[in-house]
Design a protein around this motif. Structure first.
Motif, PDB file in Angstrom:
ATOM      1  N   GLY A 159       0.798  -1.218   0.000  1.00 51.85           N
ATOM      2  CA  GLY A 159       0.000   0.000   0.000  1.00 51.85           C
ATOM      3  C   GLY A 159       0.827   1.262   0.000  1.00 51.85           C
ATOM      4  O   GLY A 159       0.292   2.360  -0.188  1.00 51.85           O
ATOM      5  N   GLU A 183     -11.855  -2.557   3.161  1.00 48.54           N
ATOM      6  CA  GLU A 183     -12.912  -3.305   2.490  1.00 48.54           C
ATOM      7  C   GLU A 183     -12.248  -4.378   1.628  1.00 48.54           C
ATOM      8  O   GLU A 183     -11.543  -4.057   0.668  1.00 48.54           O
ATOM      9  CB  GLU A 183     -13.768  -2.384   1.627  1.00 48.54           C
ATOM     10  CG  GLU A 183     -14.971  -3.081   0.999  1.00 48.54           C
ATOM     11  CD  GLU A 183     -15.820  -2.145   0.156  1.00 48.54           C
ATOM     12  OE1 GLU A 183     -16.791  -2.633  -0.456  1.00 48.54           O
ATOM     13  OE2 GLU A 183     -15.503  -0.928   0.123  1.00 48.54           O
ATOM     14  N   GLN A 207     -10.806  -9.061  -5.794  1.00 44.31           N
ATOM     15  CA  GLN A 207      -9.540  -8.759  -6.458  1.00 44.31           C
ATOM     16  C   GLN A 207      -8.491  -8.145  -5.534  1.00 44.31           C
ATOM     17  O   GLN A 207      -7.336  -8.009  -5.922  1.00 44.31           O
ATOM     18  CB  GLN A 207      -9.792  -7.821  -7.638  1.00 44.31           C
ATOM     19  CG  GLN A 207     -10.587  -8.458  -8.769  1.00 44.31           C
ATOM     20  CD  GLN A 207     -10.800  -7.493  -9.920  1.00 44.31           C
ATOM     21  OE1 GLN A 207     -11.246  -6.356  -9.723  1.00 44.31           O
ATOM     22  NE2 GLN A 207     -10.467  -7.929 -11.132  1.00 44.31           N
ATOM     23  N   GLY A 208      -8.899  -7.757  -4.336  1.00 45.04           N
ATOM     24  CA  GLY A 208      -7.933  -7.157  -3.428  1.00 45.04           C
ATOM     25  C   GLY A 208      -8.618  -6.447  -2.276  1.00 45.04           C
ATOM     26  O   GLY A 208      -9.776  -6.720  -1.962  1.00 45.04           O
ATOM     27  N   LEU A 263      -9.477  -2.603  -0.526  1.00 47.73           N
ATOM     28  CA  LEU A 263      -9.563  -1.158  -0.727  1.00 47.73           C
ATOM     29  C   LEU A 263      -9.433  -0.489   0.630  1.00 47.73           C
ATOM     30  O   LEU A 263     -10.241  -0.717   1.528  1.00 47.73           O
ATOM     31  CB  LEU A 263     -10.896  -0.784  -1.375  1.00 47.73           C
ATOM     32  CG  LEU A 263     -11.124   0.715  -1.610  1.00 47.73           C
ATOM     33  CD1 LEU A 263     -10.112   1.258  -2.616  1.00 47.73           C
ATOM     34  CD2 LEU A 263     -12.553   0.978  -2.087  1.00 47.73           C
ATOM     35  N   THR A 305      -9.476   2.971   2.693  1.00 54.11           N
ATOM     36  CA  THR A 305      -9.888   4.373   2.683  1.00 54.11           C
ATOM     37  C   THR A 305      -9.199   5.062   3.854  1.00 54.11           C
ATOM     38  O   THR A 305      -9.424   4.708   5.010  1.00 54.11           O
ATOM     39  CB  THR A 305     -11.413   4.500   2.815  1.00 54.11           C
ATOM     40  OG1 THR A 305     -12.040   3.754   1.763  1.00 54.11           O
ATOM     41  CG2 THR A 305     -11.836   5.956   2.709  1.00 54.11           C
ATOM     42  N   GLU A 357      -8.093   6.895  -1.362  1.00 56.70           N
ATOM     43  CA  GLU A 357      -8.289   5.458  -1.445  1.00 56.70           C
ATOM     44  C   GLU A 357      -7.017   4.798  -1.965  1.00 56.70           C
ATOM     45  O   GLU A 357      -6.375   5.299  -2.890  1.00 56.70           O
ATOM     46  CB  GLU A 357      -9.458   5.121  -2.372  1.00 56.70           C
ATOM     47  CG  GLU A 357     -10.818   5.524  -1.818  1.00 56.70           C
ATOM     48  CD  GLU A 357     -11.954   5.088  -2.728  1.00 56.70           C
ATOM     49  OE1 GLU A 357     -11.689   4.744  -3.905  1.00 56.70           O
ATOM     50  OE2 GLU A 357     -13.117   5.077  -2.266  1.00 56.70           O
ATOM     51  N   VAL A 358      -6.658   3.689  -1.349  1.00 55.44           N
ATOM     52  CA  VAL A 358      -5.475   2.924  -1.750  1.00 55.44           C
ATOM     53  C   VAL A 358      -5.919   1.517  -2.114  1.00 55.44           C
ATOM     54  O   VAL A 358      -6.558   0.834  -1.312  1.00 55.44           O
ATOM     55  CB  VAL A 358      -4.428   2.877  -0.619  1.00 55.44           C
ATOM     56  CG1 VAL A 358      -3.286   1.940  -0.992  1.00 55.44           C
ATOM     57  CG2 VAL A 358      -3.892   4.274  -0.327  1.00 55.44           C
ATOM     58  N   GLU A 359      -5.594   1.096  -3.321  1.00 55.37           N
ATOM     59  CA  GLU A 359      -5.948  -0.241  -3.782  1.00 55.37           C
ATOM     60  C   GLU A 359      -4.754  -1.179  -3.588  1.00 55.37           C
ATOM     61  O   GLU A 359      -3.667  -0.921  -4.096  1.00 55.37           O
ATOM     62  CB  GLU A 359      -6.345  -0.210  -5.260  1.00 55.37           C
ATOM     63  CG  GLU A 359      -7.540   0.684  -5.554  1.00 55.37           C
ATOM     64  CD  GLU A 359      -7.770   0.873  -7.038  1.00 55.37           C
ATOM     65  OE1 GLU A 359      -6.993   0.296  -7.833  1.00 55.37           O
ATOM     66  OE2 GLU A 359      -8.710   1.600  -7.408  1.00 55.37           O
ATOM     67  N   GLY A 383      -3.871  -4.866  -4.461  1.00 54.47           N
ATOM     68  CA  GLY A 383      -4.290  -6.051  -5.200  1.00 54.47           C
ATOM     69  C   GLY A 383      -3.736  -7.328  -4.591  1.00 54.47           C
ATOM     70  O   GLY A 383      -2.794  -7.308  -3.799  1.00 54.47           O
ATOM     71  N   TYR A 406       1.078   6.302 -11.280  1.00 54.35           N
ATOM     72  CA  TYR A 406       0.379   5.330 -10.446  1.00 54.35           C
ATOM     73  C   TYR A 406       1.037   5.215  -9.072  1.00 54.35           C
ATOM     74  O   TYR A 406       0.369   5.050  -8.057  1.00 54.35           O
ATOM     75  CB  TYR A 406       0.344   3.964 -11.136  1.00 54.35           C
ATOM     76  CG  TYR A 406      -0.445   3.949 -12.430  1.00 54.35           C
ATOM     77  CD1 TYR A 406      -1.822   4.148 -12.420  1.00 54.35           C
ATOM     78  CD2 TYR A 406       0.189   3.770 -13.654  1.00 54.35           C
ATOM     79  CE1 TYR A 406      -2.552   4.150 -13.602  1.00 54.35           C
ATOM     80  CE2 TYR A 406      -0.529   3.768 -14.843  1.00 54.35           C
ATOM     81  CZ  TYR A 406      -1.901   3.960 -14.810  1.00 54.35           C
ATOM     82  OH  TYR A 406      -2.631   3.972 -15.971  1.00 54.35           O
ATOM     83  N   GLN A 411      -0.641   6.106  -5.411  1.00 53.09           N
ATOM     84  CA  GLN A 411      -0.635   5.138  -4.319  1.00 53.09           C
ATOM     85  C   GLN A 411      -0.040   5.724  -3.048  1.00 53.09           C
ATOM     86  O   GLN A 411      -0.548   5.496  -1.947  1.00 53.09           O
ATOM     87  CB  GLN A 411       0.169   3.889  -4.738  1.00 53.09           C
ATOM     88  CG  GLN A 411       0.071   2.720  -3.771  1.00 53.09           C
ATOM     89  CD  GLN A 411      -1.188   1.898  -3.975  1.00 53.09           C
ATOM     90  OE1 GLN A 411      -2.148   2.358  -4.572  1.00 53.09           O
ATOM     91  NE2 GLN A 411      -1.181   0.674  -3.477  1.00 53.09           N
TER      92      GLN A 411
END
Length: 383
Positions: A210, A235, A239-240, A242, A244, A253-255, A257, A350, A354
């Motif tokens: 992250g 959350e 797929q990964g 999320l 917040t 928001e940080v995704e 995966g 990207y 992040q």
């Protein structure tokens, strides 16, 4: 092991962008933590700055609103910033007493002399870095404003002294070593598969994937609004995950995966920790019982992340070619963020998103291994 490492940790009380260690920030002050007197002083400052006008009669409703307003005022700056600013004021007022003067009202001449004193080494006391002196100046400005005064930082006695200090003493910022992919894999491999090991594995992998600050890691809750001190929530999706986050620059928001291997997948590690710790509400990362068999309700301190990184760096043999003391100094919580920025082979924008950086320039400071000469302007200019 981690408790033992705590004494070796070079934690930082800092504002974003500063890597000044605690001993440098404190200098002759004993520490940067708020004691009882400093807590009382801060409360007195807030009470004086937030009050009813003299011509308005008080009431129960207005008094409650004042208390609410003071709470919001205290939350306007981060806790570590509050502690640092309180320590700055304590140090300056003590310096003024030793010089036979009073800190109020603000005197640009005395503040300039104070800065000059900080920049000069005396005996065994080293000179402070330029970034720390600037941080001290910000702390004084904040404290003066809370007391109804204005410190003019553009006054020649301050601006000229600061420009001279920068010209004579400025040096590149100290950057922590980036944790590379092979390093993080070796670090998590040293952790056991008991409850504490599952937790620490999730901390390292989520923090790394992250690109999180250590404070962001430990401030996570399972759901939105689970606790008053929440800094965000998680959350988990197919797929990964999320994340917040209520970060320094606002909500983002940080995704994260899912990874290619269960052994190093941050989402898998997080799921295992939550499942076996039986956590479905409140803080995600909490302390465990002494026997390591039960998860407690107390949220972990962000210092645990720093101690964990240093302990696993030593145990895994990362940079074993160097003395132990130097290895401990090289790695910190920011090594996770620098590791992601340096290792992710994707477009820079990207990585910037992040990490939550406002500018690409800040992101590049974290990229320890970027291809600096990918664009060759010399050849492009025909030379």
């Amino acid at each position: 092991m981690l408790e033992k490492m705590g004494s070796l940790t070079n934690n930082s009380t800092r504002i974003e962008g500063s890597d000044a260690p605690e001993d440098e920030i404190s200098r002759s002050a004993s520490d940067d933590t708020l004691n009882g007197d400093e807590h009382n002083e801060r409360e007195q400052v807030e009470s004086a700055s937030i009050a009813l006008p003299a011509h308005v009669a008080g009431s129960g409703t207005l008094d409650r609103l004042i208390d609410t307003a003071r709470g919001y005022a205290e939350a306007s700056t981060a806790e570590n910033t509050n502690k640092a600013y309180a320590a700055d004021w304590k140090h300056f007022t003590r310096w003024c007493r030793l010089k036979g003067t009073d800190p109020l009202p603000p005197s640009p001449e005395m503040v300039g002399l104070y800065m000059a004193d900080l920049a000069a080494s005396t005996g065994k006391t080293p000179a402070l870095s330029v970034s720390t002196i600037e941080r001290r100046l910000s702390g004084l400005s904040w404290n003066y404003s809370q007391r109804g005064f204005t410190l003019d930082r553009k006054d020649r006695h301050i601006a000229t002294f600061l420009a001279g200090i920068k010209r004579k003493h400025a040096r590149p910022p100290v950057q922590k070593e980036a944790i590379l992919p092979e390093d993080i894999q070796a670090m998590v491999a040293t952790l056991p598969y008991d409850l504490r090991g599952l937790r620490d594995r999730a901390i390292l992998l989520i923090g790394y994937a992250g690109g999180l600050r250590r404070s962001e890691i430990v401030s996570l809750d399972v759901h939105k609004d689970d606790t008053p001190d929440s800094g965000g929530w998680v959350e988990i999706m197919e797929q990964g995950a999320l994340l917040t986050l209520n970060a320094k620059t606002g909500w983002r928001e940080v995704e994260v995966g899912r990874g290619s291997s269960d052994q190093t997948c941050p989402v898998n590690a997080l799921e295992k920790w939550l499942h076996f710790a039986k956590i479905d509400f409140g803080p995600v990362f909490v302390r465990t019982s002494r026997d390591g068999k039960r998860a407690l309700e107390t949220r972990l301190s962000d210092k645990h992340v720093a101690r964990l990184i240093k302990a696993t760096v030593l145990k895994s043999g990362v940079r074993s070619d160097l003395p132990e003391a130097k290895r401990l100094a090289m790695f910190s919580g920011h090594s996770l963020r620098a590791g992601l920025a340096s290792s992710a082979e994707v477009d820079e924008r990207y990585v910037q998103k992040q990490l939550g950086h406002a500018s690409a320039e800040m992101t590049r400071r974290y990229q320890r291994r970027r291809d600096r000469f990918r664009v060759n302007l010399t050849k492009a200019a025909g030379l």
